[in-house]
Scaffold this motif. Structure first.
Motif, mmCIF file in Angstrom:
data_model
loop_
_atom_site.group_PDB
_atom_site.id
_atom_site.type_symbol
_atom_site.label_atom_id
_atom_site.label_comp_id
_atom_site.label_asym_id
_atom_site.label_seq_id
_atom_site.Cartn_x
_atom_site.Cartn_y
_atom_site.Cartn_z
ATOM 1 N N PHE A 426 20.164 -3.569 58.836
ATOM 2 C CA PHE A 426 19.808 -2.560 59.819
ATOM 3 C C PHE A 426 20.542 -2.979 61.205
ATOM 4 C CE2 PHE A 426 17.500 -0.263 63.045
ATOM 5 C CZ PHE A 426 17.569 1.062 62.821
ATOM 6 N N ALA A 427 20.790 -1.666 61.993
ATOM 7 C CA ALA A 427 21.801 -2.005 63.127
ATOM 8 C C ALA A 427 21.383 -2.852 63.951
ATOM 9 C CB ALA A 427 21.526 -0.596 63.745
ATOM 10 N N ARG A 432 17.916 -5.444 68.350
ATOM 11 C CA ARG A 432 17.397 -6.063 69.457
ATOM 12 C C ARG A 432 16.727 -5.297 70.439
ATOM 13 N NH1 ARG A 432 23.576 -6.628 71.734
ATOM 14 N NH2 ARG A 432 22.625 -7.684 73.432
ATOM 15 N N ALA A 433 16.871 -4.046 70.580
ATOM 16 C CA ALA A 433 15.977 -3.034 71.248
ATOM 17 C C ALA A 433 14.484 -3.271 70.576
ATOM 18 C CB ALA A 433 16.526 -1.799 71.407
ATOM 19 N N ARG A 438 8.479 -4.528 70.386
ATOM 20 C CA ARG A 438 7.514 -5.115 69.852
ATOM 21 C C ARG A 438 7.054 -6.332 70.585
ATOM 22 N NH1 ARG A 438 10.488 -5.603 63.751
ATOM 23 N NH2 ARG A 438 9.556 -3.514 62.994
ATOM 24 N N ARG A 439 7.639 -7.021 71.317
ATOM 25 C CA ARG A 439 7.102 -8.019 72.008
ATOM 26 C C ARG A 439 6.257 -7.597 73.300
ATOM 27 N NH1 ARG A 439 12.310 -10.124 71.386
ATOM 28 N NH2 ARG A 439 12.825 -9.797 73.575
ATOM 29 N N GLU A 456 18.475 -6.826 79.577
ATOM 30 C CA GLU A 456 18.491 -7.652 78.438
ATOM 31 C C GLU A 456 19.964 -7.812 77.523
ATOM 32 O OE1 GLU A 456 15.955 -9.722 77.627
ATOM 33 O OE2 GLU A 456 15.105 -9.310 79.430
ATOM 34 N N PHE A 457 20.467 -6.668 77.473
ATOM 35 C CA PHE A 457 21.446 -6.340 76.628
ATOM 36 C C PHE A 457 22.498 -7.045 77.331
ATOM 37 C CE2 PHE A 457 21.134 -3.405 72.932
ATOM 38 C CZ PHE A 457 19.667 -3.557 72.801
ATOM 39 N N ASN A 458 23.122 -6.683 78.660
ATOM 40 C CA ASN A 458 23.970 -7.446 79.443
ATOM 41 C C ASN A 458 24.074 -8.861 79.648
ATOM 42 O OD1 ASN A 458 25.721 -4.999 79.896
ATOM 43 N ND2 ASN A 458 24.174 -4.449 81.625
#
Length: 511
Positions: A426-427, A432-433, A438-439, A456-458
């Motif tokens: 899956f993507a 990641r998102a 979930r956390r 978070e992504f950067n």
């Protein structure tokens, strides 16, 4: 056509001597020799095919369809005979850019040709015909549209054409029934020109496409020469993602160059090029990133074609206007931002990679949006087979070969075989998102979640990119995708407006 090192060849074989003298080719592949022999034999003796040679009983070699993979030297199969036949050869191309490219190569080889284009004025047209009538040109370059002219048909019919070669013949089917109706009249034009031999060349043709080519050009019957369809040096991969642009940006940094990124629209081609160029800052790398589409001025397209052709580490973001018949041999990576509608189209465009025989990669970016786009088509349709390839849990190479009607081959590289089977994961951007949500269930509303995910992504991608690349619109695209797939949802009372992970009804690998 790339000039190889010229060698002195001591041979009584006129075909070999012509190949070496005119094009600097020290040898020809067996399949090229077969096609050339068919053309010369048909032009000279009208030799017939045997039942063992052709699926069409007693089909004349004078009417044949040749299927050879990209990079197998299809153009030499009609250019070499053109220098040996008694009459001129008419080569029909689908694109003006391809016509101009072939003319440039012939000029470089010192071979005169007659070039017929709709943009020519009367004086220029007469000058071209004069070369033909005076015997100075043995090759005529044209497209289906210019051949619609009654006056041109009359002049060509009187020139004693020996051979007509229809290049990229799959366009007869793919374009003739949609926006290039001139292709549908080619059969009648061929009847009027009455050449001794007609050969249709293509790299990709499933059985339905092959039948349509034979119907339009030959009235339904033709001898078929089918070369090896597999490109073992190309590794095929599909990457599932929700934000395709950012995934393509990642590939532009990590994958070998030169690279083509095929985009679905002119705007996307320009936008993708700007995004990649921005990563280079003000450095020299910005000049290695270009975009290309049909809406550009002709001179600008020529300049970009020349720049990319000579580049060893360039990136070209292009629509399908670029690629067909282009002879850049060292393209290492081809990325598709949007999925082509058919396997034939995908094989044609991904086949731009590795024409020098070295290891290369073809990558298709796939999202749930693509799945919904292709889902209405039946499994046996051309579109349905493309969907099967994109969502495959078994060897992708075999699906391509099966669709093209080619024999099976040992897989020399695809992501499915390398991971031991099963659909692509899956993507990764969506995962990641989803893992963050979930956390942190029910801790953030939509706006706060978007802001936090941007950070978070950067932070996670600082090693991959020299700058922050994730923006609000990117995160919203990912969250929208997760929401549509039922993987995240917005809570009601008492956690109204907060985002949480939804219940997954089936394994993520199957989405």
């Amino acid at each position: 056509m790339e000039h190889q090192k010229r060698q002195t060849i001591f041979s009584d074989d006129e075909v070999s001597r012509t190949a070496a003298r005119a094009f600097g080719i020290p040898y020809l592949y067996p399949i090229q020799r077969l096609v050339i022999a068919n053309i010369l034999d048909a032009a000279g003796s009208g030799q017939k095919a045997t039942k063992e040679d052709s699926p069409v009983e007693e089909a004349a070699f004078s009417r044949q369809v040749v299927l050879l993979p990209t990079g197998a030297g299809k153009s030499f199969c009609f250019l070499i005979p053109a220098l040996l036949l008694d009459g001129p050869t008419l080569a029909v191309y689908p694109l003006l850019a391809l016509m101009a490219d072939q003319k440039r190569k012939l000029d470089q080889a010192g071979i005169a040709c007659t070039y017929l284009a709709g943009s020519q004025d009367r004086a220029a047209r007469e000058a071209e015909f004069r070369k033909l009538e005076e015997g100075k040109a043995r090759i005529i370059i044209a497209n289906p549209e210019v051949l619609q002219s009654e006056a041109i048909q009359t002049r060509l019919a009187s020139s004693g054409i020996a051979h007509v070669a229809v290049d990229e013949a799959h366009c007869v089917c793919d374009w003739g029934d949609s926006f290039r109706p001139a292709y549908l009249s080619l059969g009648k034009i061929l009847d009027r020109l009455a050449p001794k031999v007609v050969t249709a060349f293509t790299a990709t043709a499933s059985d339905p496409v092959l039948s349509r080519i034979k119907e339009i050009l030959f009235g339904g019957e033709a001898h078929v020469v089918r070369g090896e369809a597999d490109r073992p040096n190309i590794s095929y991969r599909v990457i599932n993602c929700l934000d395709k642009k950012k995934e393509a940006l990642r590939l532009s940094v990590s994958c070998p160059k030169p690279m083509i990124i095929f985009c679905g629209t002119r705007y996307k081609a320009e936008d993708m090029a700007r995004e990649i160029a921005a990563l280079q800052g003000s450095g020299p790398g910005r000049r290695l990133v270009r975009f290309y589409h049909a809406g550009m001025e002709r001179e600008e397209k020529k300049r970009i074609e020349a720049d990319f052709f000579s580049s060893t580490n360039g990136i070209l973001c292009a629509t399908c206007a670029y690629g067909m018949g282009v002879d850049k041999k060292d393209i290492r990576t081809v990325v598709h931002l949007e999925c082509p509608m058919t396997v034939e189209e995908y094989v044609q465009e991904s086949g731009r990679a590795g024409r020098d025989g070295r290891k290369s990669t073809a990558i298709l970016l796939w999202s749930p949006v693509d799945g919904r786009k292709f889902f209405p088509y039946g499994e046996d349709s051309r579109e349905g087979k493309m969907l099967r390839y994109a969502r495959a849990g078994s060897c992708r190479r075999q699906i391509l070969l099966e669709t093209l009607g080619a024999p099976a081959a040992a897989c020399s590289g695809c992501d499915v075989c390398e991971r031991g089977g099963g659909p692509a994961p899956f993507a990764s951007d969506g995962m990641r998102a989803l893992e963050f949500i979930r956390r942190n269930r029910r801790m953030y509303g939509r706006e706060a979640l978007s802001s936090r995910l941007i950070q978070e992504f950067n932070r996670a991608d600082r090693k991959a990119f020299p700058m922050n690349v994730w923006e609000h619109s990117d995160i919203e695209l990912i969250l929208d995708g997760l929401e549509k797939e039922g993987l995240v949802r917005t809570c009601r009372f008492p956690w109204k407006g907060r985002i949480t992970a939804g219940e997954v009804a089936k394994p993520l690998e199957s989405w």
